[in-house]
Design an enzyme around this catalytic site. Structure first.
Site, short mmCIF file in Angstrom:
data_model
loop_
_atom_site.label_atom_id
_atom_site.label_comp_id
_atom_site.label_asym_id
_atom_site.label_seq_id
_atom_site.Cartn_x
_atom_site.Cartn_y
_atom_site.Cartn_z
N ILE A 154 -60.35 -83.55 48.62
CA ILE A 154 -59.44 -83.88 47.52
C ILE A 154 -58.04 -83.34 47.79
CG2 ILE A 154 -59.00 -83.55 45.04
CD1 ILE A 154 -62.12 -83.41 44.72
N CYS A 205 -59.71 -76.02 45.48
CA CYS A 205 -60.79 -75.28 46.17
C CYS A 205 -62.00 -75.21 45.24
CB CYS A 205 -60.31 -73.89 46.57
SG CYS A 205 -59.75 -72.90 45.18
N PRO A 206 -63.18 -74.93 45.80
CA PRO A 206 -64.36 -74.82 44.93
C PRO A 206 -64.37 -73.49 44.20
CG PRO A 206 -64.98 -74.40 47.21
CD PRO A 206 -63.51 -74.73 47.22
N SER A 233 -59.93 -78.67 39.38
CA SER A 233 -61.06 -78.25 40.21
C SER A 233 -62.18 -77.62 39.39
CB SER A 233 -60.55 -77.31 41.30
OG SER A 233 -61.25 -77.54 42.47
N ARG A 234 -62.04 -76.36 39.04
CA ARG A 234 -63.00 -75.70 38.16
C ARG A 234 -62.26 -74.70 37.27
NH1 ARG A 234 -65.82 -79.29 39.05
NH2 ARG A 234 -67.96 -79.35 39.85
N ASP A 258 -57.66 -80.24 33.85
CA ASP A 258 -58.78 -81.15 33.61
C ASP A 258 -60.06 -80.33 33.40
OD1 ASP A 258 -59.94 -83.82 33.46
OD2 ASP A 258 -60.96 -83.29 35.34
N GLU A 263 -65.35 -74.46 29.24
CA GLU A 263 -65.43 -75.87 28.84
C GLU A 263 -66.84 -76.32 28.45
OE1 GLU A 263 -64.15 -77.67 32.64
OE2 GLU A 263 -66.10 -78.67 32.71
N HIS A 295 -62.36 -82.92 31.67
CA HIS A 295 -63.13 -83.08 32.92
C HIS A 295 -63.37 -84.57 33.23
CE1 HIS A 295 -65.64 -80.41 35.73
NE2 HIS A 295 -65.46 -81.60 36.31
#
Ligand code: NAD
Length: 329
Positions: A154, A205-206, A233-234, A258, A263, A295
């Site tokens: 991504i 990044c994760p 991402s997270r 996002d 969340e 999300h």
């Protein structure tokens, strides 16, 4: 027949999985509930569970799944931070590592443009027949420095898009893809340098123990005044308390999210009729220079088709061959 319990399912999941399942013949039960310790009993008697980003496969849940004889966790997403991989026991876990990097990178770009050019404000004004542009001033993205954290699938598409805007791209990643850096024309720098030099920062990044709260009081203090931060991402990559402090100090130009660290109980559902509120989320929503989406970065038709087809194939590979290229260990 392989029996799969799907958790946290929406109508669009059912529609597409039913279509792809015509080629596989799994016996599928769709649950709207998320997988967690309260709902794990629903997986009794199934061979596999299929989960999404806000289902929680922590140790207590994994212990129960093992006790019920469930063999597989099929993630219908790329990230797998919600599965405690160290406690899988006899379970295997598979994911869909690449369903559409374009979907997410394009959404990150949409958030950036929306924040910078204040599209959300002009949309509301024009709806009321207010055509005033005072207060909608943005800046040219062209010529700015964009910092990208995580240059995987991504991140690379996002860099490509940003290069199209004529920006100077710098990146931080623990793994350096020097070939991509040369081909796409970006430069790897330290995290400190990225924070200090970027006008726009986008996270790709994760979520891992190393990246949790990578955007915190310390990294925020190094950023330029007026920086725009995008996180598709997270949620837990950003320590929200610290971000809000920096926003109150008027050091941040804009934020596009996002994802959000808490969340799980809010995103991907309609809570407009309830009084349930998250303090930090409400604060962020109230801020004039924050845009939040729920999300949805993955949510394109192309991505949904790929998620359904790859998930069905992942399950087949595990049950027929005992292995799968998309296994996470
Ligand atoms: P990827 O695995 O292709 O790339 C991740 C990159 O992050 C890699 O280059 C890796 O080296 C880097 N990285 C790992 N640890 C790091 C660290 N400590 N510091 C800096 N960089 C580090 O993954 P991808 O497909 O590009 O996806 C990235 C993330 O996007 C996923 O992990 C997921 O959390 C998120 N995502 C969000 C959505 C959404 O709908 N919002 C959809 C898909 C993916």
């Amino acid at each position: 027949m392989i029996k799969i319990a799907f958790f946290d399912t929406k109508d669009y999941d059912k529609k597409l999985f039913n279509e792809y399942n015509k080629n596989y013949g799994y016996e599928i039960t769709y649950y709207e509930s998320k997988l967690n310790i309260e709902t794990v009993h629903l997986a009794k008697g199934y061979d596999a569970v299929c989960i999404f980003v806000n289902d929680r496969a922590d140790k207590p849940v994994l212990d129960k799944l093992n006790e019920y004889g469930v063999k597989l966790i099929a993630l219908r997403c790329a990230g797998f931070n919600n599965v405690d991989l160290g406690n899988l026991g006899n379970l295997k876990a598979v994911r869909v590592p690449a369903y559409s990097p374009y979907a997410v990178a394009e959404h990150a770009t949409a958030l950036l443009l929306n924040i910078n050019r204040k599209i959300y404000k002009s949309y509301q004004r024009v709806k009321k027949y207010n055509f005033d542009i005072d207060g909608l001033l943005g800046f040219d993205v062209h010529g700015k420095t964009v910092g990208v954290i995580g240059t995987g699938k991504i991140g690379k598409v996002f860099i490509q898009i940003m290069k199209g805007f004529g920006t100077n791209v710098i990146a931080y990643d623990v793994y350096h893809d020097d070939k991509a850096a040369e081909e796409l024309g970006f430069k790897y720098v330290s995290l400190d340098e990225l924070c200090e030099s970027s006008d726009i920062i986008s996270l790709h990044c994760p979520l891992t123990p190393e990246t949790e709260y990578i955007i915190n009081k310390q990294t925020l203090s190094k950023m330029k005044d007026g920086v725009i931060i995008i996180n598709s991402s997270r949620g837990k990559l950003i320590k929200t308390d610290d971000l809000i402090d920096a926003m109150f100090e008027e050091r941040i130009g804009g934020v596009g999210l996002d994802v959000y660290e808490n969340e799980e109980e809010y995103f991907l559902q309609d809570l407009s009729g309830s009084y349930k509120r998250d303090r930090n989320l409400s604060l962020l929503i109230s801020m004039p220079n924050v845009t939040i989406t729920s999300h949805q970065a993955f949510f394109t038709s192309e991505a949904l088709h790929k998620i359904a087809s790859d998930t069905c194939q992942n399950v087949k590979d595990i049950f027929e061959k005992g292995e799968c290229v998309n296994e996470v260990k």
